[in-house]
Every structure is written in structure tokens, then in C-alpha cells.
Design a protein around this motif. Structure first.
Motif, PDB file in Angstrom:
ATOM      1  N   ILE A   1      31.343 -18.140  -5.480  1.00 54.64           N
ATOM      2  CA  ILE A   1      31.328 -16.830  -6.146  1.00 54.64           C
ATOM      3  C   ILE A   1      32.349 -15.895  -5.485  1.00 54.64           C
ATOM      4  O   ILE A   1      32.337 -14.703  -5.712  1.00 54.64           O
ATOM      5  CB  ILE A   1      29.922 -16.195  -6.131  1.00 54.64           C
ATOM      6  CG1 ILE A   1      29.352 -16.126  -4.709  1.00 54.64           C
ATOM      7  CG2 ILE A   1      28.984 -16.964  -7.058  1.00 54.64           C
ATOM      8  CD1 ILE A   1      28.060 -15.342  -4.595  1.00 54.64           C
ATOM      9  N   TYR A   2      33.206 -16.467  -4.650  1.00 59.94           N
ATOM     10  CA  TYR A   2      34.308 -15.740  -4.012  1.00 59.94           C
ATOM     11  C   TYR A   2      33.816 -14.522  -3.224  1.00 59.94           C
ATOM     12  O   TYR A   2      34.252 -13.403  -3.408  1.00 59.94           O
ATOM     13  CB  TYR A   2      35.339 -15.320  -5.069  1.00 59.94           C
ATOM     14  CG  TYR A   2      35.881 -16.497  -5.830  1.00 59.94           C
ATOM     15  CD1 TYR A   2      36.863 -17.318  -5.288  1.00 59.94           C
ATOM     16  CD2 TYR A   2      35.360 -16.838  -7.082  1.00 59.94           C
ATOM     17  CE1 TYR A   2      37.339 -18.432  -5.970  1.00 59.94           C
ATOM     18  CE2 TYR A   2      35.819 -17.950  -7.777  1.00 59.94           C
ATOM     19  CZ  TYR A   2      36.811 -18.732  -7.211  1.00 59.94           C
ATOM     20  OH  TYR A   2      37.273 -19.839  -7.894  1.00 59.94           O
ATOM     21  N   LEU A   3      32.860 -14.811  -2.325  1.00 62.68           N
ATOM     22  CA  LEU A   3      32.367 -13.775  -1.427  1.00 62.68           C
ATOM     23  C   LEU A   3      33.497 -13.269  -0.538  1.00 62.68           C
ATOM     24  O   LEU A   3      34.353 -14.042  -0.108  1.00 62.68           O
ATOM     25  CB  LEU A   3      31.246 -14.328  -0.544  1.00 62.68           C
ATOM     26  CG  LEU A   3      29.895 -14.598  -1.224  1.00 62.68           C
ATOM     27  CD1 LEU A   3      28.974 -15.372  -0.282  1.00 62.68           C
ATOM     28  CD2 LEU A   3      29.231 -13.291  -1.661  1.00 62.68           C
ATOM     29  N   GLU A   4      33.466 -11.984  -0.256  1.00 63.21           N
ATOM     30  CA  GLU A   4      34.398 -11.390   0.696  1.00 63.21           C
ATOM     31  C   GLU A   4      33.661 -11.103   1.994  1.00 63.21           C
ATOM     32  O   GLU A   4      32.456 -10.821   1.989  1.00 63.21           O
ATOM     33  CB  GLU A   4      34.990 -10.101   0.120  1.00 63.21           C
ATOM     34  CG  GLU A   4      35.844 -10.331  -1.121  1.00 63.21           C
ATOM     35  CD  GLU A   4      36.494  -9.054  -1.623  1.00 63.21           C
ATOM     36  OE1 GLU A   4      36.267  -7.991  -1.002  1.00 63.21           O
ATOM     37  OE2 GLU A   4      37.216  -9.117  -2.635  1.00 63.21           O
ATOM     38  N   VAL A   5      34.361 -11.201   3.091  1.00 62.36           N
ATOM     39  CA  VAL A   5      33.741 -10.963   4.401  1.00 62.36           C
ATOM     40  C   VAL A   5      33.092  -9.584   4.419  1.00 62.36           C
ATOM     41  O   VAL A   5      33.723  -8.572   4.075  1.00 62.36           O
ATOM     42  CB  VAL A   5      34.774 -11.069   5.534  1.00 62.36           C
ATOM     43  CG1 VAL A   5      34.111 -10.769   6.886  1.00 62.36           C
ATOM     44  CG2 VAL A   5      35.414 -12.453   5.557  1.00 62.36           C
ATOM     45  N   GLY A   6      31.817  -9.552   4.776  1.00 64.14           N
ATOM     46  CA  GLY A   6      31.078  -8.299   4.823  1.00 64.14           C
ATOM     47  C   GLY A   6      30.414  -7.926   3.510  1.00 64.14           C
ATOM     48  O   GLY A   6      29.636  -6.953   3.467  1.00 64.14           O
ATOM     49  N   GLU A   7      30.668  -8.668   2.447  1.00 62.45           N
ATOM     50  CA  GLU A   7      30.043  -8.354   1.156  1.00 62.45           C
ATOM     51  C   GLU A   7      28.537  -8.582   1.251  1.00 62.45           C
ATOM     52  O   GLU A   7      28.068  -9.525   1.882  1.00 62.45           O
ATOM     53  CB  GLU A   7      30.628  -9.225   0.049  1.00 62.45           C
ATOM     54  CG  GLU A   7      30.072  -8.885  -1.335  1.00 62.45           C
ATOM     55  CD  GLU A   7      30.706  -9.687  -2.458  1.00 62.45           C
ATOM     56  OE1 GLU A   7      30.303  -9.483  -3.619  1.00 62.45           O
ATOM     57  OE2 GLU A   7      31.606 -10.505  -2.168  1.00 62.45           O
ATOM     58  N   LYS A   8      27.795  -7.711   0.592  1.00 58.26           N
ATOM     59  CA  LYS A   8      26.333  -7.770   0.664  1.00 58.26           C
ATOM     60  C   LYS A   8      25.754  -8.024  -0.724  1.00 58.26           C
ATOM     61  O   LYS A   8      26.088  -7.342  -1.688  1.00 58.26           O
ATOM     62  CB  LYS A   8      25.769  -6.464   1.227  1.00 58.26           C
ATOM     63  CG  LYS A   8      26.274  -6.121   2.626  1.00 58.26           C
ATOM     64  CD  LYS A   8      25.677  -4.806   3.109  1.00 58.26           C
ATOM     65  CE  LYS A   8      26.315  -4.346   4.417  1.00 58.26           C
ATOM     66  NZ  LYS A   8      26.118  -5.301   5.510  1.00 58.26           N
ATOM     67  N   LEU A   9      24.888  -9.004  -0.782  1.00 61.74           N
ATOM     68  CA  LEU A   9      24.111  -9.292  -1.988  1.00 61.74           C
ATOM     69  C   LEU A   9      22.667  -9.522  -1.562  1.00 61.74           C
ATOM     70  O   LEU A   9      22.394  -9.863  -0.403  1.00 61.74           O
ATOM     71  CB  LEU A   9      24.641 -10.535  -2.700  1.00 61.74           C
ATOM     72  CG  LEU A   9      26.028 -10.470  -3.343  1.00 61.74           C
ATOM     73  CD1 LEU A   9      26.402 -11.838  -3.900  1.00 61.74           C
ATOM     74  CD2 LEU A   9      26.074  -9.427  -4.456  1.00 61.74           C
ATOM     75  N   SER A  10      21.737  -9.358  -2.482  1.00 67.16           N
ATOM     76  CA  SER A  10      20.346  -9.642  -2.147  1.00 67.16           C
ATOM     77  C   SER A  10      20.168 -11.157  -2.001  1.00 67.16           C
ATOM     78  O   SER A  10      20.949 -11.954  -2.553  1.00 67.16           O
ATOM     79  CB  SER A  10      19.410  -9.124  -3.240  1.00 67.16           C
ATOM     80  OG  SER A  10      19.559  -9.880  -4.428  1.00 67.16           O
ATOM     81  N   LEU A  11      19.139 -11.553  -1.274  1.00 62.14           N
ATOM     82  CA  LEU A  11      18.849 -12.973  -1.123  1.00 62.14           C
ATOM     83  C   LEU A  11      18.599 -13.606  -2.491  1.00 62.14           C
ATOM     84  O   LEU A  11      19.028 -14.733  -2.753  1.00 62.14           O
ATOM     85  CB  LEU A  11      17.630 -13.179  -0.211  1.00 62.14           C
ATOM     86  CG  LEU A  11      17.173 -14.628   0.001  1.00 62.14           C
ATOM     87  CD1 LEU A  11      18.293 -15.488   0.566  1.00 62.14           C
ATOM     88  CD2 LEU A  11      15.940 -14.674   0.904  1.00 62.14           C
ATOM     89  N   GLU A  12      17.950 -12.868  -3.368  1.00 67.56           N
ATOM     90  CA  GLU A  12      17.690 -13.380  -4.713  1.00 67.56           C
ATOM     91  C   GLU A  12      18.998 -13.682  -5.448  1.00 67.56           C
ATOM     92  O   GLU A  12      19.139 -14.745  -6.076  1.00 67.56           O
ATOM     93  CB  GLU A  12      16.865 -12.374  -5.516  1.00 67.56           C
ATOM     94  CG  GLU A  12      16.499 -12.863  -6.905  1.00 67.56           C
ATOM     95  CD  GLU A  12      15.589 -11.899  -7.645  1.00 67.56           C
ATOM     96  OE1 GLU A  12      14.910 -12.329  -8.597  1.00 67.56           O
ATOM     97  OE2 GLU A  12      15.567 -10.703  -7.279  1.00 67.56           O
ATOM     98  N   GLU A  13      19.964 -12.786  -5.346  1.00 67.91           N
ATOM     99  CA  GLU A  13      21.255 -13.009  -6.009  1.00 67.91           C
ATOM    100  C   GLU A  13      22.006 -14.188  -5.398  1.00 67.91           C
ATOM    101  O   GLU A  13      22.674 -14.950  -6.106  1.00 67.91           O
ATOM    102  CB  GLU A  13      22.111 -11.742  -5.925  1.00 67.91           C
ATOM    103  CG  GLU A  13      21.613 -10.608  -6.804  1.00 67.91           C
ATOM    104  CD  GLU A  13      22.427  -9.342  -6.625  1.00 67.91           C
ATOM    105  OE1 GLU A  13      22.887  -8.788  -7.635  1.00 67.91           O
ATOM    106  OE2 GLU A  13      22.599  -8.917  -5.456  1.00 67.91           O
TER     107      GLU A  13
END
Length: 389
Positions: free
Chosen positions: A104-116
Motif C-alpha cells: 500500500i506504499y506506506l511512507e516512513v512515519g505514516e500512521k494507520l489504525s491496526l484495523e486498516e
């Protein structure tokens, strides 16, 4: 001479016929009737684990992203224990963001919920989300993978070894169709996994990133309720799936299928066989009373024994007459009794062969009676006895 040749011909025909009879009597009918291009495959009853079909089911192979089924299972256990919460904020590390393949192309420091993050794994097969979840739950990917392997051992799996939690190619990373079927069966104990892996599409990051489920059986095959796909050049096409129709719930695993979308076609072929030849026979409804036992020195004299889930099994169509149910439990037990405590057992047999065993559990708590309570009950019993006489 002509008569002798005729007799020899008849004798040869008879020998062939008898040989064929014994050959098909020994080998499962399913093996004679099904061919699959999968390098390894298995079809089991999701309730009992009964094997309905298998082909090299214990062969050690690369599972690709079907690995993520164990990742989801470990996450579900952590959620159930209260160690983590679906609303937890998961922060992407540099290591998580460095994963290739599906992501999902996470960026360093990006925050998502555990559910997401879990939805991204279940629906989008995101390798980066797998590492982020592992680090959130266990502090490091290595510790999380260790837990995956420990869980495999607890399940009795002998053909499984995980090197990572996303299925990217790695030396020594392998499992088998049989082991994946057992992992899938265990996963079905957690409604969350079925819920997540059955999502067809999902809008991530407020709709800026669309996820589409890689399991096309959700669209193509009636009764499909999820689980996981996988593909790498090494592993080829793999799929662990589950389908339910008319109460019969099956799990199918195919591995090393060479054709594009072949893992779907081969799975449907095995499911077609399963639903054509087997049906579901229910022996008890969830929560149904199966007996009662006397409780000595308790605040209640008796406690009901129930099954906490529906009890049933897949039976080859037309062959259900030899199945029977047996119930066993102690007629008297001592307080205290805890709700859900195992007090007996239900056994399903096919002739003399045991098929499944299910616990009979206490419907309610029964506390130990106080000395005053016991004396009061004794006096009541004496008084009632006197009145009756």
C-alpha cells in the motif's frame, strides 16, 4: 483349440475385472475421478478436518502470500487476548516501507489504525502492512515470525517453517497444502478473519487508495467467504479458500498451479466435487441441551450440559445410515462448576470409526454452597421427605 482360446480370453477378462474391482475398492473414488494441475492440493471439511481429497498434500512448497493467513491468525489472537486493539495507531517503520511486491506504499512515519493495516493485508495483500503489524504486536518482525512458527508447532504442523510474515521469497520459507488447510481451519475460529478476508473492495486513506480483493472466488463462486491468495515466480499460483453451501463448509488449498488464474479454476473444480458428493448432517444445534448432571454441595442441584457450537459432519451422499452419536458424562459432580466447564463428551461414529469429538459444557455457574445453605437444604429435604410419607 478355438474353445481353449475362448476360455483363456474369458479368464483374462475376469482377472482384469477383479483387479479393477479391488483397485477401486482400495483407492479413494475421488482420486480416480479428479485431476488437478496443482502441484499440491487438499479439500477438507472445515468442521471436522476430515480430508475429502488430497494430492501430495504434505509436499513442502513456497506459499507466497498465503503466508499472510498465519499473520492474520497471530494478529487475531493478540486482539482476543487484549494485547492490542483494532483502534491502535500503527506507525510505519523504514523497514516496513522497504518491502517490495504487493503493498500500500506506506511512507516512513505514516500512521494507520491496526484495523486498516489488517484490511490492507487481507484485501490488498500488502507486504509493507504485514511488517508494520508485526512490529506493532511483537516489537520486531523476528519475534513475530518466531510466534508464527511456535503457533505452527502447537497446531502439530511438521511441514511448515516461516522466515517472514508476508511470503516474499526466502530460503527455508515453506509450508504444505495440508498445513495451510489446518491454519485456515484454525483461522475460522476468529470471525474477524472471515470478515476481513471476505471484503471485496475497500477505500483506504479516505478513498485516495483503492484496495481490491485478490481472491476472485468472492465474485465467481457462490458461498465463498474469504481467506488468501498467493503468487511468486517460485511458488506459482496458490490459494487457501473456504466455501459454505447448505450447512456444508469446506476448505480448499491449491499450491503451485502453473496457469494464470488457475488457482481459482482448480479450487472450483475441487469444490464442485465436494458439494456434489458430500452433504452436511447436523447432530446438535449450538447451545442445545444434551443432558444434565447432579451437583453435590452446590447452590443448584443440577446443571445442564450443552454444546456451545453446532455439531455436524460431512457425509458422503447416500451413506449416512451408519452414523451414530454417543454421549458420555459423570452423573454426579462436586461444586463449584464454572459456566463453559467441560463436563462430558459427544462422539460421532461411522460404524466403529470415530469421526469427531465435541465437549459438553456447563450451561451455568454453580457456586459451592455455604455450610448454612447445606444445612438448610438438608432440613428442607428431611421436611419434604416427612410430608411425602
Amino acid at each position: 483349440m478355438h474353445t481353449l482360446k475362448k476360455m483363456i480370453s474369458v479368464l483374462i477378462s475376469l482377472v482384469i475385472a477383479v483387479s479393477c474391482f479391488f483397485m477401486y475398492d482400495v483407492e479413494p473414488l475421488m482420486a480416480a475421478n479428479i485431476e488437478t494441475s496443482a502441484g499440491s492440493a487438499i479439500l477438507i471439511d472445515a468442521s471436522s478436518g476430515k480430508v475429502l481429497y488430497e494430492k501430495d498434500a504434505h509436499k513442502r512448497l513456497a506459499p507466497a502470500s498465503v503466508t499472510k493467513l498465519m499473520t492474520l491468525l497471530i494478529a487475531a489472537e493478540a486482539l482476543e487476548s487484549g494485547k492490542v486493539n483494532l483502534k491502535d495507531t500503527v506507525t510505519a517503520s523504514e523497514r516496513a516501507c522497504s518491502m517490495g511486491g504487493s503493498q500500500i506504499y506506506l511512507e516512513v512515519g505514516e500512521k494507520l489504525s491496526l484495523e486498516e493495516m489488517l484490511i490492507s493485508i487481507a484485501v490488498g495483500s500488502a507486504n509493507d502492512a504485514c511488517v508494520a503489524v508485526a512490529e506493532h504486536i511483537n516489537g520486531s518482525l523476528e519475534e513475530f515470525v518466531h510466534q508464527m512458527n511456535e503457533k505452527a508447532k502447537k497446531l502439530g504442523l511438521v511441514d511448515t517453517n516461516f522466515i517472514n510474515d508476508n511470503g516474499l521469497p526466502a530460503e527455508g520459507h515453506y509450508t504444505s497444502a495440508y498445513d495451510l488447510a489446518i491454519i485456515a481451519k484454525e483461522s475460522l475460529k476468529y470471525p474477524l478473519i472471515s470478515k476481513l478476508t471476505s471484503i471485496k473492495e475497500y477505500d483506504l486513506r479516505g478513498g485516495k487508495f483503492k484496495l481490491y480483493n485478490t481472491n476472485k472466488l468472492l465474485w465467481w463462486y457462490e458461498g465463498t467467504s474469504g481467506l488468501k491468495t498467493g503468487w511468486t515466480q517460485e511458488a506459482k499460483y496458490c490459494l487457501a479458500s473456504t466455501v459454505e453451501r447448505n450447512g456444508l463448509k469446506l476448505i480448499c488449498v491449491v499450491m503451485a498451479v502453473p496457469e494464470v488464474r488457475g488457482h481459482f479454476a482448480e479450487s472450483m473444480k475441487l469444490y464442485n466435487y465436494g458439494f456434489a458428493n458430500y452433504s452436511y448432517k447436523k447432530f446438535a444445534e449450538a447451545g442445545s441441551k444434551q443432558g444434565e448432571t447432579t451437583v453435590q454441595k452446590g447452590t443448584a442441584e443440577k446443571v445442564d450440559l450443552i454444546v456451545d457450537k453446532a455439531v455436524g459432519i460431512s457425509i458422503e451422499k447416500g451413506k449416512d445410515k451408519d452414523y451414530r452419536m454417543e454421549i458420555s458424562y459423570d452423573q454426579t459432580i462436586h461444586a463449584p462448576v464454572v459456566k463453559g466447564q467441560k463436563l462430558g463428551q459427544m462422539s460421532i461414529y461411522n460404524g466403529d470409526e470415530l469421526q469427531i469429538e465435541v465437549d459438553l459444557v456447563a450451561k451455568d455457574d454453580v457456586a459451592k454452597s455455604s455450610l448454612f445453605g447445606l444445612m438448610k437444604k438438608s432440613l428442607q429435604n428431611t421436611y419434604d421427605f416427612g410430608k411425602a410419607s
